[in-house]
Design an enzyme around this catalytic site. Structure first.
Site, PDB file in Angstrom:
ATOM      1  NE  ARG A  72      27.659  29.623  -5.070  1.00 52.07           N
ATOM      2  CZ  ARG A  72      27.526  28.413  -4.543  1.00 52.07           C
ATOM      3  NH1 ARG A  72      27.058  27.423  -5.294  1.00 52.07           N
ATOM      4  NH2 ARG A  72      27.844  28.200  -3.292  1.00 52.07           N
TER       5      ARG A  72
ATOM      6  NE  ARG B 161      30.685  26.838  -8.111  1.00 51.48           N
ATOM      7  CZ  ARG B 161      30.174  26.033  -7.177  1.00 51.48           C
ATOM      8  NH1 ARG B 161      29.763  24.825  -7.480  1.00 51.48           N
ATOM      9  NH2 ARG B 161      30.080  26.424  -5.929  1.00 51.48           N
TER      10      ARG B 161
ATOM     11  NE  ARG C 182      31.107  27.690  -0.575  1.00 53.32           N
ATOM     12  CZ  ARG C 182      31.299  27.766  -1.891  1.00 53.32           C
ATOM     13  NH1 ARG C 182      32.063  28.722  -2.405  1.00 53.32           N
ATOM     14  NH2 ARG C 182      30.739  26.886  -2.685  1.00 53.32           N
TER      15      ARG C 182
ATOM     16  NE  ARG D 221      26.044  23.567   3.472  1.00 56.37           N
ATOM     17  CZ  ARG D 221      25.806  23.612   2.159  1.00 56.37           C
ATOM     18  NH1 ARG D 221      24.674  23.170   1.663  1.00 56.37           N
ATOM     19  NH2 ARG D 221      26.723  24.102   1.365  1.00 56.37           N
TER      20      ARG D 221
ATOM     21  CE  LYS E 170      26.256  19.656  -2.192  1.00 59.41           C
ATOM     22  NZ  LYS E 170      27.641  20.134  -2.100  1.00 59.41           N
TER      23      LYS E 170
END
Ligand code: ADP
Length: 187
Positions: free
Chosen positions: A131, A127, A142, A88, A13
């Site tokens: 984070r 990635r 998540r 969300r 996203k």
């Protein structure tokens, strides 16, 4: 053009929102980015949400809705925007609807990026943003939160007839071409 970009964690996203934002010249509003910025700068909001993001859980609807409604007041959103990471939950979707309706406004298109679960986990783990919620255990949380609380939002917008599903597999540019095909139909 007012868009919602939807999909599970790792669907791309943020990457696609940036491309849409620069190609169509509309601002990108990412609730996750706003929270991370506030955490980094140790603001009151940052202190309030840090442990929640670290756990991979959701920030309260009340906090997120207040943040988004406040942000959308800025002039830069007058000609459109891309919402990424919001709404969300169903209560967030309803609150957004009410806010927009009060201004005689509405969302034009809801794009949902579909990507198989195994690929999502691979993408997040590869990635390199560093984070704190990109660890195997947090990713599991998540994805669970996504299927329990966030996925119902898709059906909510399907009932409005504004959902377009985008195949989220392939190169970044291939996926962006698919998105452009849909956006060029409405712009
Ligand atoms: P991703 O989609 O990759 O999980 P985001 O950057 O969209 O990442 O969100 C990161 C975290 O920020 C979420 O796990 C959650 O803790 C918080 N967050 C972001 N948007 C919302 C929202 N609309 N409601 C509640 N929490 C949110």
């Amino acid at each position: 053009m007012k868009l919602i970009l939807f999909g599970p964690p790792g669907a791309g996203k943020g990457t696609q929102a940036k491309k849409i934002s620069s190609h169509y010249d509309i601002p990108h509003l990412s609730t996750g980015n706003i929270f991370r910025y506030n955490i980094k700068n140790q603001t009151e909001l940052g202190k309030k949400v840090k442990s929640i993001l670290d756990a991979g859980e959701l920030v309260s609807d009340e906090t997120v809705v207040a943040l988004v409604v406040d942000e959308l007041q800025h002039d830069k959103y007058d000609n459109g925007y891309i919402l990424d990471g919001f709404p969300r939950t169903i209560p967030q979707a309803k609150a957004l609807d009410e806010h927009l309706a009060s201004q005689d406004d509405s969302i034009d298109l809801f794009l949902t990026l579909s990507v198989p679960q195994e690929e999502l986990i691979d993408r997040i783990l590869s990635r390199e943003e560093g984070r704190s919620d990109d660890t195997p255990e947090k990713i599991k949380t998540r994805l669970e939160v996504y299927s329990n609380e966030t996925e119902p939002v898709l059906n909510y917008y399907k009932k409005k007839g504004i959902v377009k599903e985008i195949n989220g597999m392939g190169s970044i540019d291939e996926i962006f071409e698919r998105i452009k095909t849909e956006l060029d139909k409405i712009s």
